[in-house]
Design a protein around this motif. Structure first.
Motif, mmCIF file in Angstrom:
data_model
loop_
_atom_site.group_PDB
_atom_site.id
_atom_site.type_symbol
_atom_site.label_atom_id
_atom_site.label_comp_id
_atom_site.label_asym_id
_atom_site.label_seq_id
_atom_site.Cartn_x
_atom_site.Cartn_y
_atom_site.Cartn_z
ATOM 1 N N UNK A 167 0.822 -1.207 0.000
ATOM 2 C CA UNK A 167 0.000 0.000 0.000
ATOM 3 C C UNK A 167 0.857 1.260 0.000
ATOM 4 N N UNK A 168 0.322 2.324 -0.617
ATOM 5 C CA UNK A 168 1.003 3.608 -0.527
ATOM 6 C C UNK A 168 0.805 4.171 0.886
ATOM 7 N N UNK A 169 1.487 5.284 1.167
ATOM 8 C CA UNK A 169 1.483 5.819 2.530
ATOM 9 C C UNK A 169 0.073 6.103 3.030
ATOM 10 N N UNK A 170 -0.749 6.775 2.223
ATOM 11 C CA UNK A 170 -2.099 7.138 2.672
ATOM 12 C C UNK A 170 -2.960 5.911 2.910
ATOM 13 N N UNK A 171 -2.920 4.961 1.975
ATOM 14 C CA UNK A 171 -3.723 3.742 2.125
ATOM 15 C C UNK A 171 -3.270 2.946 3.339
ATOM 16 N N UNK A 172 -1.953 2.867 3.528
ATOM 17 C CA UNK A 172 -1.427 2.136 4.681
ATOM 18 C C UNK A 172 -1.858 2.758 5.986
ATOM 19 N N UNK A 173 -1.784 4.088 6.067
ATOM 20 C CA UNK A 173 -2.230 4.789 7.269
ATOM 21 C C UNK A 173 -3.717 4.571 7.506
ATOM 22 N N UNK A 174 -4.499 4.598 6.441
ATOM 23 C CA UNK A 174 -5.950 4.415 6.582
ATOM 24 C C UNK A 174 -6.285 3.037 7.136
ATOM 25 N N UNK A 175 -5.591 2.016 6.645
ATOM 26 C CA UNK A 175 -5.842 0.657 7.125
ATOM 27 C C UNK A 175 -5.492 0.552 8.613
ATOM 28 N N UNK A 176 -4.341 1.094 8.999
ATOM 29 C CA UNK A 176 -3.925 1.000 10.405
ATOM 30 C C UNK A 176 -4.841 1.834 11.300
ATOM 31 N N UNK A 177 -5.265 3.001 10.822
ATOM 32 C CA UNK A 177 -6.227 3.803 11.594
ATOM 33 C C UNK A 177 -7.522 3.033 11.820
ATOM 34 N N UNK A 178 -7.953 2.314 10.783
ATOM 35 C CA UNK A 178 -9.184 1.529 10.886
ATOM 36 C C UNK A 178 -9.027 0.416 11.929
ATOM 37 N N UNK A 179 -7.881 -0.252 11.926
ATOM 38 C CA UNK A 179 -7.634 -1.292 12.917
ATOM 39 C C UNK A 179 -7.636 -0.703 14.329
ATOM 40 N N UNK A 180 -7.010 0.453 14.487
ATOM 41 C CA UNK A 180 -6.994 1.111 15.800
ATOM 42 C C UNK A 180 -8.404 1.527 16.233
ATOM 43 N N UNK A 181 -9.167 2.073 15.300
ATOM 44 C CA UNK A 181 -10.526 2.514 15.620
ATOM 45 C C UNK A 181 -11.392 1.336 16.051
ATOM 46 N N UNK A 182 -11.227 0.185 15.365
ATOM 47 C CA UNK A 182 -12.003 -1.003 15.739
ATOM 48 C C UNK A 182 -11.557 -1.539 17.090
ATOM 49 N N UNK A 183 -10.294 -1.326 17.424
ATOM 50 C CA UNK A 183 -9.830 -1.707 18.754
ATOM 51 C C UNK A 183 -10.494 -0.868 19.826
ATOM 52 N N UNK A 184 -10.607 0.432 19.560
ATOM 53 C CA UNK A 184 -11.193 1.352 20.537
ATOM 54 C C UNK A 184 -12.705 1.184 20.648
ATOM 55 N N UNK A 185 -13.373 0.952 19.505
ATOM 56 C CA UNK A 185 -14.837 0.894 19.529
ATOM 57 C C UNK A 185 -15.387 -0.496 19.837
ATOM 58 N N UNK A 186 -14.656 -1.528 19.431
ATOM 59 C CA UNK A 186 -15.178 -2.899 19.565
ATOM 60 C C UNK A 186 -14.317 -3.791 20.436
#
Length: 229
Positions: free
Chosen positions: A176-195
């Motif tokens: 993944x490019x930088x933006x896509x990679x950051x988006x995927x990791x942000x999503x994983x972190x968000x799911x950790x916090x919310x779920x």
């Protein structure tokens, strides 16, 4: 007190037999708490992927204890291991998509193995996950018509669509490019916090270290540093 979703004690692992037998993991003990993003780092051959696959019940535990979601893996039956794997999400560097299936159909496989939901709800969930990952206009595309980064995002969607309790990811941002990679990791972190989803990720990608809750570094099969032991 809540039980940690991953607990490793005095873990050793070997490859080969006889004189060719080589130790790959040396007396590793770790406790990984719920909801965080833990990154495994280290040079090639340091044991990161071996440790990840042992936690994911993809390799047999030979010596020591690995308890995942309350299940002891050492000596567990294959039936128990299969049931456990269904509660986990896996993201591999090789995306492992089915070439004859569309992006949506590939993501649906992440639900079908769990037997979750009816067809209408499953398709809605798959479409929603692809939309979040920026693939709304690629839902009907076959893998052959997707870029490497798009294929990897489909694989991420497939792993996350079933709301797994633990995600085990091996170099998920490598394609993944930088933006896509950051988006995927942000999503994983968000799911950790919310779920409360727990993520353990192997990576060489320095761009995402700042998002980690914990960084464990391995060298030659041993833990040499841990930001949160």
């Amino acid at each position: 007190m809540e039980q940690a979703p991953i607990r490793v004690r005095n873990l050793n692992h070997y490859f080969g037999a006889g004189e060719a037998r080589k130790q790959a993991i040396f007396d590793i003990s770790l406790t990984i708490v719920r909801g965080g993003l833990t990154i495994l780092m280290g040079p090639s051959g340091s044991g990161k992927t071996t440790l990840l696959t042992l936690i994911g019940a993809l390799r047999e535990v030979q010596e020591g204890s690995v308890v995942v979601l309350g299940q002891e893996l050492n000596g567990a039956s294959e039936t128990s291991l299969v049931a456990l794997r269904r509660r986990l999400g896996f993201i591999f560097q090789a995306h492992n998509l089915h070439e004859s299936l569309t992006a949506t159909q590939n993501v649906l496989m992440g639900l079908e193995v769990h037997g979750k939901g009816n067809t209408v709800k499953q398709r809605a969930a798959a479409a929603h996950m692809l939309d979040i990952l920026g693939l709304a206009d690629r839902r009907t595309y076959l893998p052959a018509n997707l870029s490497g980064g798009q294929k990897q995002r489909v694989a991420v969607a497939r792993a996350l669509v079933s709301n797994p309790e633990i995600v085990l990811a091996d170099e998920p941002t490598a394609a993944l490019d930088k933006d896509s990679g950051h988006n995927v990791v942000r999503m994983l972190k968000a799911m950790g916090q919310s779920r409360g989803m727990t993520t353990v990720m192997v990576t060489h990608d320095p761009r995402i270290l700042e998002m980690a809750d914990r960084i464990i570094t391995l060298e030659e099969g041993r833990v040499v540093s841990d930001t949160n032991p």
